[in-house]
Design an enzyme around this catalytic site. Structure first.
Site, mmCIF file in Angstrom:
data_model
loop_
_atom_site.group_PDB
_atom_site.id
_atom_site.type_symbol
_atom_site.label_atom_id
_atom_site.label_comp_id
_atom_site.label_asym_id
_atom_site.label_seq_id
_atom_site.Cartn_x
_atom_site.Cartn_y
_atom_site.Cartn_z
ATOM 1 N N ILE A 299 0.748 -1.098 0.014
ATOM 2 C CA ILE A 299 0.518 0.036 0.186
ATOM 3 C C ILE A 299 0.917 1.183 0.406
ATOM 4 O O ILE A 299 1.760 1.946 0.956
ATOM 5 C CB ILE A 299 -0.941 -0.100 1.271
ATOM 6 C CG1 ILE A 299 -2.039 0.986 1.204
ATOM 7 C CG2 ILE A 299 0.177 0.534 2.531
ATOM 8 C CD1 ILE A 299 -3.453 0.703 1.577
ATOM 9 N N HIS A 300 0.546 1.975 -1.213
ATOM 10 C CA HIS A 300 1.138 3.757 -0.942
ATOM 11 C C HIS A 300 0.780 4.576 -1.027
ATOM 12 O O HIS A 300 -0.640 4.598 -1.965
ATOM 13 C CB HIS A 300 2.622 3.344 -1.927
ATOM 14 C CG HIS A 300 1.929 3.052 -3.555
ATOM 15 N ND1 HIS A 300 1.363 1.672 -3.262
ATOM 16 C CD2 HIS A 300 1.938 3.170 -4.362
ATOM 17 C CE1 HIS A 300 0.853 1.341 -5.031
ATOM 18 N NE2 HIS A 300 1.200 2.631 -5.419
ATOM 19 N N LEU A 301 0.354 5.356 -0.567
ATOM 20 C CA LEU A 301 -0.128 6.872 -1.239
ATOM 21 C C LEU A 301 0.986 7.847 -2.066
ATOM 22 O O LEU A 301 1.903 7.618 -1.365
ATOM 23 C CB LEU A 301 0.021 7.527 1.358
ATOM 24 C CG LEU A 301 -1.169 9.163 0.827
ATOM 25 C CD1 LEU A 301 -2.331 9.117 0.200
ATOM 26 C CD2 LEU A 301 -0.762 9.857 2.241
#
Length: 381
Positions: A299-301
DNA sequence: GTTCTAGAAC
DNA sequence: GTTCTAGAAC
């Protein structure tokens, strides 16, 4: 992170990098006849009737199949050398025939007997490549240690585009909740329990695991604390494009639950701080958000400036992934998790990537990417 | 995720 | 003819 201006001159020096992340490939006997056999990258390994494989079947040649692992491409090239057929991916092989064996597929060494599969793993030291995957407890029996300090440094190689402030390398990294990233006391990191790595039905290839490698690389790290790490997007789609990733192993938004809300909030805060500290923040707008269906695992913002002035922005998919509802605002994601305990994505959201190109400032439609890029220059100050 | 390229669009 | 894109391959 309050008050931290990581690129300023009083930041801590960078300590020597930990061992570079290496991959390892194992040939695993599915009927458990013997321990996994390591397949080194680009090295031919002969498998057949031998004490090592414990195959005594006379129909199996001593040199039944030749295996050559390709760590970059994430498969093993199988070449049949024996007289009797080997079997890969529902196909009997002919002598000298070569096929790719990918994670999740089976190799039967001869006459549909002696099943094997392959498994790719990652580690940061040679030692990690000498024995098969171990459990977290085996690697890290006292795993309560956490990274405590924030160490940041400036190294501004491209003032226009980036602040590259490497973090000081910590010698010990944190165990994650599910043991995905574990480290022993002698400075080696092994990706274990890779829930979305090899063998899974949604495994897309080694390329999709790239963020997991990058986030561990001190040279890529822009910021880190005990919960998250920030790296520059390798192919930035704007002048400023960072990725905020948690240390905790979360493959994507689908696995996020209410427990993770404080982590998402922290990721958001770190992203906001990056924006505040950006020297161009007066002239550039930023958005923080997630791709609804990301290509890369972990997961990456995204923290991305809204100039979209980048040679890496090349396709309609690139544009629409940041300029349609495919881009989920970080604040909306947090609200969703708070209210529903999970993130739901509308059906057919991938179709948004095919929408006509529309300027995000004036909503004027553009027919091609080059035209859009030309148009965007009007909005650049 | 990117790269490559055939063929569509111009 | 060149430009551009979509889809396959990685």
């Amino acid at each position: 992170m309050s008050g931290v201006r990581p690129w300023q001159s009083n930041a801590s020096p960078v300590s020597p990098a930990a061992g570079s992340i290496m991959r390892v490939c194992w040939l695993v006997s599915k009927d458990g006849r013997h321990q996994p056999i390591r397949l080194a990258h680009a090295v031919c390994v002969m498998i057949g009737r031998s004490p090592e494989t414990k195959i005594t079947d006379k129909k199996c040649s001593r040199h039944q199949v030749q295996l050559k692992a390709d760590y970059n491409k994430g498969y093993v090239l199988v070449k049949q050398l024996g007289i009797n057929p080997s079997y890969v991916n529902s196909e009997d092989l002919r002598r000298d025939q070569e096929v790719k064996l990918k994670p999740g597929q089976d190799l039967y060494v001869v006459n549909r007997l002696y099943p094997y599969t392959i498994r790719f793993e990652e580690g940061t030291s040679d030692r990690d490549t000498l024995s098969p995957k171990r459990t977290h407890e085996e690697i890290c029996p006292n795993s309560s240690s956490k990274m405590s300090n924030k160490h940041l440094k400036t190294e501004d190689s491209n003032p226009r585009q980036y602040h590259t402030f490497n973090s000081k390398s910590e010698e010990k990294k944190e165990k994650t909740k599910d043991g995905h990233l574990a480290e022993n006391s002698s400075n080696s990191v092994t990706l274990v329990n890779s829930s979305d790595a090899s063998g899974q039905k949604d495994f897309k290839g080694m390329w999709s695991q790239g963020l997991k490698v990058s986030m561990q690389d001190p040279k890529m790290q822009v910021y880190k604390d005990d919960k998250v790490v920030v790296i520059k997007d390798k192919y930035p789609k704007a002048r400023f494009h960072w990725l905020v990733l948690p240390w905790e192993s979360l493959s994507n938004l689908k696995v996020v639950r209410r427990d993770h809300l404080t982590l998402l909030q922290h990721m958001h805060q770190v992203g906001q701080k990056l924006v505040q500290e950006c020297l161009d923040t007066d002239t550039l707008k930023f958005r923080l958000g997630y791709h609804a269906i990301p290509s890369m695992s972990h997961i990456h913002l995204h923290v991305i400036s809204q100039d979209f002035d980048s040679p890496c922005l090349k396709t309609k998919k690139h544009w629409n992934s940041f300029n349609t509802d495919y881009f989920l605002e970080s604040e909306d994601v947090m609200k969703m998790v708070e209210q529903n305990g999970k993130v739901t994505v509308k059906d057919g959201i991938a179709e948004l990537l095919k929408l006509p190109l529309m300027c995000h400032v004036c909503q004027q439609q553009q027919s091609t990417i080059p035209q859009l890029k030309q148009h965007l220059k009007k909005h650049l100050s």
